[in-house]
Design a protein around this motif. Structure first.
Motif, PDB file in Angstrom:
ATOM      1  N   ALA A   1       1.603 -39.950 -43.766  1.00  0.00           N
ATOM      2  CA  ALA A   1       0.361 -39.362 -44.302  1.00  0.00           C
ATOM      3  C   ALA A   1      -0.695 -40.454 -44.458  1.00  0.00           C
ATOM      4  CB  ALA A   1       0.636 -38.686 -45.641  1.00  0.00           C
ATOM      5  N   ALA A   2      -0.272 -41.626 -44.916  1.00  0.00           N
ATOM      6  CA  ALA A   2      -1.222 -42.723 -45.112  1.00  0.00           C
ATOM      7  C   ALA A   2      -1.861 -43.104 -43.775  1.00  0.00           C
ATOM      8  CB  ALA A   2      -0.502 -43.939 -45.727  1.00  0.00           C
ATOM      9  N   TYR A   3      -1.057 -43.177 -42.739  1.00  0.00           N
ATOM     10  CA  TYR A   3      -1.604 -43.543 -41.421  1.00  0.00           C
ATOM     11  C   TYR A   3      -2.561 -42.463 -40.907  1.00  0.00           C
ATOM     12  CZ  TYR A   3      -1.927 -45.177 -36.620  1.00  0.00           C
ATOM     13  OH  TYR A   3      -2.404 -45.622 -35.415  1.00  0.00           O
ATOM     14  N   VAL A   4      -2.138 -41.188 -41.058  1.00  0.00           N
ATOM     15  CA  VAL A   4      -2.984 -40.076 -40.580  1.00  0.00           C
ATOM     16  C   VAL A   4      -4.329 -40.087 -41.311  1.00  0.00           C
ATOM     17  CG1 VAL A   4      -3.199 -37.547 -40.543  1.00  0.00           C
ATOM     18  CG2 VAL A   4      -1.052 -38.624 -39.833  1.00  0.00           C
ATOM     19  N   MET A   5      -4.296 -40.375 -42.611  1.00  0.00           N
ATOM     20  CA  MET A   5      -5.527 -40.293 -43.405  1.00  0.00           C
ATOM     21  C   MET A   5      -6.365 -41.565 -43.347  1.00  0.00           C
ATOM     22  SD  MET A   5      -5.433 -37.221 -44.586  1.00  0.00           S
ATOM     23  CE  MET A   5      -6.771 -37.199 -45.756  1.00  0.00           C
ATOM     24  N   MET A   6      -5.716 -42.713 -43.167  1.00  0.00           N
ATOM     25  CA  MET A   6      -6.404 -43.988 -43.396  1.00  0.00           C
ATOM     26  C   MET A   6      -6.558 -44.881 -42.164  1.00  0.00           C
ATOM     27  SD  MET A   6      -7.178 -44.033 -46.493  1.00  0.00           S
ATOM     28  CE  MET A   6      -6.858 -43.122 -47.967  1.00  0.00           C
TER      29      MET A   6
ATOM     30  N   THR B   1       4.951 -23.472 -35.995  1.00  0.00           N
ATOM     31  CA  THR B   1       5.915 -23.914 -34.985  1.00  0.00           C
ATOM     32  C   THR B   1       6.149 -25.413 -35.078  1.00  0.00           C
ATOM     33  OG1 THR B   1       4.041 -23.805 -33.492  1.00  0.00           O
ATOM     34  CG2 THR B   1       5.769 -22.168 -33.180  1.00  0.00           C
ATOM     35  N   MET B   2       5.512 -26.062 -36.048  1.00  0.00           N
ATOM     36  CA  MET B   2       5.839 -27.480 -36.235  1.00  0.00           C
ATOM     37  C   MET B   2       7.236 -27.546 -36.856  1.00  0.00           C
ATOM     38  SD  MET B   2       3.877 -30.597 -37.977  1.00  0.00           S
ATOM     39  CE  MET B   2       4.696 -31.798 -39.029  1.00  0.00           C
ATOM     40  N   PRO B   3       8.175 -28.278 -36.208  1.00  0.00           N
ATOM     41  CA  PRO B   3       9.557 -28.264 -36.707  1.00  0.00           C
ATOM     42  C   PRO B   3       9.715 -29.077 -37.998  1.00  0.00           C
ATOM     43  CG  PRO B   3       9.354 -29.726 -34.803  1.00  0.00           C
ATOM     44  CD  PRO B   3       8.008 -29.114 -35.003  1.00  0.00           C
ATOM     45  N   LYS B   4      10.794 -28.771 -38.708  1.00  0.00           N
ATOM     46  CA  LYS B   4      11.124 -29.556 -39.904  1.00  0.00           C
ATOM     47  C   LYS B   4      11.884 -30.786 -39.428  1.00  0.00           C
ATOM     48  CE  LYS B   4      13.559 -29.210 -44.290  1.00  0.00           C
ATOM     49  NZ  LYS B   4      14.082 -28.299 -45.304  1.00  0.00           N
ATOM     50  N   ILE B   5      11.221 -31.924 -39.479  1.00  0.00           N
ATOM     51  CA  ILE B   5      11.825 -33.180 -39.013  1.00  0.00           C
ATOM     52  C   ILE B   5      12.278 -33.944 -40.261  1.00  0.00           C
ATOM     53  CG2 ILE B   5      11.294 -35.401 -37.882  1.00  0.00           C
ATOM     54  CD1 ILE B   5       9.296 -33.771 -36.110  1.00  0.00           C
ATOM     55  N   PRO B   6      13.553 -34.331 -40.327  1.00  0.00           N
ATOM     56  CA  PRO B   6      14.033 -34.962 -41.566  1.00  0.00           C
ATOM     57  C   PRO B   6      13.277 -36.264 -41.861  1.00  0.00           C
ATOM     58  CG  PRO B   6      15.852 -34.457 -40.070  1.00  0.00           C
ATOM     59  CD  PRO B   6      14.602 -34.251 -39.303  1.00  0.00           C
ATOM     60  N   LEU B   7      12.564 -36.283 -42.968  1.00  0.00           N
ATOM     61  CA  LEU B   7      11.805 -37.469 -43.382  1.00  0.00           C
ATOM     62  C   LEU B   7      11.999 -37.634 -44.886  1.00  0.00           C
ATOM     63  CD1 LEU B   7       8.350 -36.689 -41.661  1.00  0.00           C
ATOM     64  CD2 LEU B   7       9.960 -38.459 -40.918  1.00  0.00           C
ATOM     65  N   SER B   8      12.186 -38.868 -45.330  1.00  0.00           N
ATOM     66  CA  SER B   8      12.249 -39.088 -46.779  1.00  0.00           C
ATOM     67  C   SER B   8      10.831 -38.991 -47.336  1.00  0.00           C
ATOM     68  CB  SER B   8      12.840 -40.473 -47.069  1.00  0.00           C
ATOM     69  OG  SER B   8      11.904 -41.465 -46.636  1.00  0.00           O
ATOM     70  N   GLN B   9      10.747 -38.880 -48.667  1.00  0.00           N
ATOM     71  CA  GLN B   9       9.444 -38.824 -49.339  1.00  0.00           C
ATOM     72  C   GLN B   9       8.629 -40.056 -48.960  1.00  0.00           C
ATOM     73  OE1 GLN B   9       8.482 -36.334 -51.279  1.00  0.00           O
ATOM     74  NE2 GLN B   9       6.617 -37.161 -52.198  1.00  0.00           N
ATOM     75  N   GLU B  10       9.314 -41.190 -48.929  1.00  0.00           N
ATOM     76  CA  GLU B  10       8.636 -42.462 -48.659  1.00  0.00           C
ATOM     77  C   GLU B  10       8.165 -42.537 -47.201  1.00  0.00           C
ATOM     78  OE1 GLU B  10      10.514 -45.183 -46.976  1.00  0.00           O
ATOM     79  OE2 GLU B  10       8.692 -46.427 -47.116  1.00  0.00           O
ATOM     80  N   GLN B  11       8.986 -42.036 -46.286  1.00  0.00           N
ATOM     81  CA  GLN B  11       8.576 -42.021 -44.865  1.00  0.00           C
ATOM     82  C   GLN B  11       7.386 -41.081 -44.652  1.00  0.00           C
ATOM     83  OE1 GLN B  11      12.448 -40.861 -43.283  1.00  0.00           O
ATOM     84  NE2 GLN B  11      12.583 -42.781 -42.112  1.00  0.00           N
ATOM     85  N   ALA B  12       7.460 -39.885 -45.262  1.00  0.00           N
ATOM     86  CA  ALA B  12       6.369 -38.919 -45.095  1.00  0.00           C
ATOM     87  C   ALA B  12       5.075 -39.473 -45.698  1.00  0.00           C
ATOM     88  CB  ALA B  12       6.738 -37.587 -45.743  1.00  0.00           C
ATOM     89  N   THR B  13       5.206 -40.220 -46.793  1.00  0.00           N
ATOM     90  CA  THR B  13       4.011 -40.803 -47.414  1.00  0.00           C
ATOM     91  C   THR B  13       3.387 -41.847 -46.485  1.00  0.00           C
ATOM     92  OG1 THR B  13       5.005 -40.444 -49.574  1.00  0.00           O
ATOM     93  CG2 THR B  13       3.126 -41.948 -49.501  1.00  0.00           C
ATOM     94  N   ALA B  14       4.231 -42.628 -45.810  1.00  0.00           N
ATOM     95  CA  ALA B  14       3.701 -43.650 -44.892  1.00  0.00           C
ATOM     96  C   ALA B  14       2.992 -42.977 -43.712  1.00  0.00           C
ATOM     97  CB  ALA B  14       4.834 -44.550 -44.402  1.00  0.00           C
TER      98      ALA B  14
END
Ligand code: HEC
Ligand code: HEC
Ligand code: HEC
Ligand code: HEC
Length: 416
Positions: free
Chosen positions: A266-271, A251-264
């Motif tokens: 992910a970096a915050y979530v992980m680091m 149920t997590m929606p598809k939110i439009p994110l570029s590859q670069e935005q999603a990477t940033a």
């Protein structure tokens, strides 16, 4: 169900039994662990596979997912609750409304679909042995099951058979700052908490979502604090950009994110640096009440409200008194029925199958009943009491006031 014996009387019970009960009984393996030393079959040639273990521990009474054929709805802890909450359960309107008001803990459970690309096998094995709270929006927790390490490892290996090599994320201040800003502006905080970082605020979702899906998403969204320990990093960016490409029923929606935005992100979530959690505090034990406490009150506040679903009367549930009575979830039956006063006094079965009172003091001075309730408080603070499963199983501990009520009732000689 015991609630309305007159209505769901013998005939409809029989109908249900014919429709699905027999099929379930025939297709369900014994709940006693087939390779446990207690069963005396430890040396048997067949070592159960992860898939067989999942059937044996009845993961399918709560989860949908790979290798799991759904349990029939009258055995399924979640499907039946969902039918009641959505109004499709066939019962008179008055009962339905009352039930709807009482079902809180298990309206949903995360499915295990897509797990082979989401979670890490080592994390699953650890979590199965010592589950902890992941989803602040869901009252129920994954129950502690009578799983040994080898069972957990086999199940985890079956669920995640091969893992993609881990990937690294940038951790420079600028990327983390960008990731944080996106989490704040893309609606993530509406569903997710992230304990240990500056609290996320709820922000409008950039995409439309049905109210029911939003409500379910809020219940099922994990606290992102745990994500770094559990996810397969190789798929994290893909997850953020298109969740259902990994887990079709998410149920997590598809939110439009570029590859670069999603990477940033992910970096915050992980680091992102995490503040340590405050040390867990055990609730204080309240003094015995001076006023009279009756069984009716204890029943209303505790047994009937929370316990009865796993410790009920077999005749009203097609021979199944629930995991805490006739057995289930890999537990052999303890024979403990908490439905009526005389059932509670009839006690439970010890490891040898002999009946005993649940009020008999144990080595630590507390009764079997109280010991189980206090053990649950400790489990949630990360402390396992050897040989004891905390009660209520898989649910939050009782409050200090509820335990006080039970303790006072026992101290007063358990009046009716
Ligand atoms: C009584 C219901 C129940 C049973 C039985 C049960 N689970 Fe769970 N399980 C849950 C709940 C509820 C959660 C979510 C807990 C949370 O998020 O804090 C959960 C979470 C999980 C998760 C984490 C999933 C995720 O996406 O975060 C895994 C993996 C899992 N269970 C595997 C199993 C396996 C394997 C079995 C059988 C051996 C099993 N469960 C039996 C209720 C159950
Ligand atoms: C046949 C349908 C059905 C099945 C199967 C079922 N439940 Fe329930 N459950 C109910 C109903 C109805 C209520 C509310 C009863 C009431 O109000 O008296 C309830 C209430 C509960 C409650 C107390 C209220 C709450 O939400 O905290 C718990 C806990 C619970 N169920 C757990 C379980 C578990 C665990 C299982 C699987 C072993 C299960 N149930 C299977 C119908 C079902
Ligand atoms: C409508 C609620 C909702 C919104 C909005 C939402 N998510 Fe989720 N998210 C979920 C649910 C539910 C899951 C759990 C996966 C599942 O079972 O479907 C999840 C899973 C995740 C995971 C995997 C976590 C883990 O430990 O397994 C990450 C990371 C994540 N979301 C990040 C985000 C980010 C970043 C945003 C904003 C761009 C976001 N989510 C927006 C509901 C939501
Ligand atoms: C999700 C199902 C579930 C719920 C809810 C639940 N129980 Fe249990 N209970 C079990 C199972 C399974 C066992 C057997 C554990 C074992 O074999 O050690 C058990 C065992 C017990 C025992 C120990 C019996 C003995 O002789 O060792 C007590 C006491 C108990 N439950 C009390 C409660 C009370 C009180 C509640 C409500 C506050 C409750 N349970 C809620 C499943 C449940």
């Amino acid at each position: 169900m015991r609630e309305t014996p007159g209505r769901t009387g013998k005939r409809s019970r029989l109908r249900m039994l014919v429709a699905c009960g027999l099929a379930w009984l025939c297709s369900t393996p014994l709940s006693v662990a087939i390779d446990s030393p207690r069963s005396g079959l430890a040396q048997a040639a067949h070592i159960p596979t992860g898939r067989e273990l999942m059937l044996q521990f009845q993961c399918n009474r709560c989860h949908d997912g790979p290798y799991l054929t759904a349990a029939p709805s009258e055995k399924h802890c979640v499907t039946c609750h969902q039918q009641i909450l959505s109004g499709s359960f066939r019962i008179d309107g008055k009962t339905l409304i009352r039930w709807q008001g009482n079902i809180k803990s298990l309206p949903d459970v995360p499915s295990l679909h897509g797990i082979e690309r989401r979670l890490r096998s080592d994390w699953i094995a650890k979590y199965l042995q010592q589950p902890h709270d992941l989803r602040p929006g869901l009252i129920a927790l994954m129950p502690r099951l009578p799983l040994q390490e080898r069972h957990a490892l086999r199940i985890a290996a079956a669920l995640v058979s091969s893992e993609a090599p881990a990937v690294e994320f940038p951790r420079d201040a600028e990327t983390l700052r960008r990731g944080r800003a996106l989490l704040q502006t893309q609606g993530c905080g509406t569903c997710h908490r992230f304990t240990g970082v500056e609290p996320l605020s709820a922000s409008p979702l950039p995409v439309p979502i049905r109210p029911a899906a939003l409500a379910q998403g809020i219940r099922l969204a994990p606290d992102l604090r745990h994500t770094r320990e559990r996810v397969q990093t190789a798929y994290l960016v893909q997850w953020l950009r298109d969740p259902t490409s990994i887990k079709p029923d998410s149920t997590m929606p598809k939110i439009p994110l570029s590859q670069e935005q999603a990477t940033a992100i992910a970096a915050y979530v992980m680091m992102a640096p995490l503040a340590p959690l405050p040390p867990p505090v055990l609730p204080t034990r309240l003094p015995i009440l001076q006023r009279r406490v009756s069984f009716a009150e204890v029943n209303d506040q505790v047994f009937r409200r929370t316990c009865w679903h796993c410790h009920s009367t077999p005749e009203f549930a097609m021979g199944d008194g629930g995991p805490g009575n006739t057995g289930g979830f890999g537990f052999a039956g303890r024979g403990l029925n908490l439905a009526t006063y005389s059932d509670v006094l009839a006690g439970s079965l010890d490891d040898q199958g002999e009946r005993r009172s649940i009020f008999v003091p144990q080595a630590d001075g507390t009764s079997i009943l109280l010991r189980a309730l206090l053990a649950r408080q400790r489990e949630l603070a990360g402390q396992i009491t050897p040989g004891v499963y905390g009660m209520p199983l898989g649910l939050p501990a009782l409050t200090a006031e509820q335990i006080q009520l039970v303790e006072s009732w026992i101290a007063q000689g358990r009046p009716q």
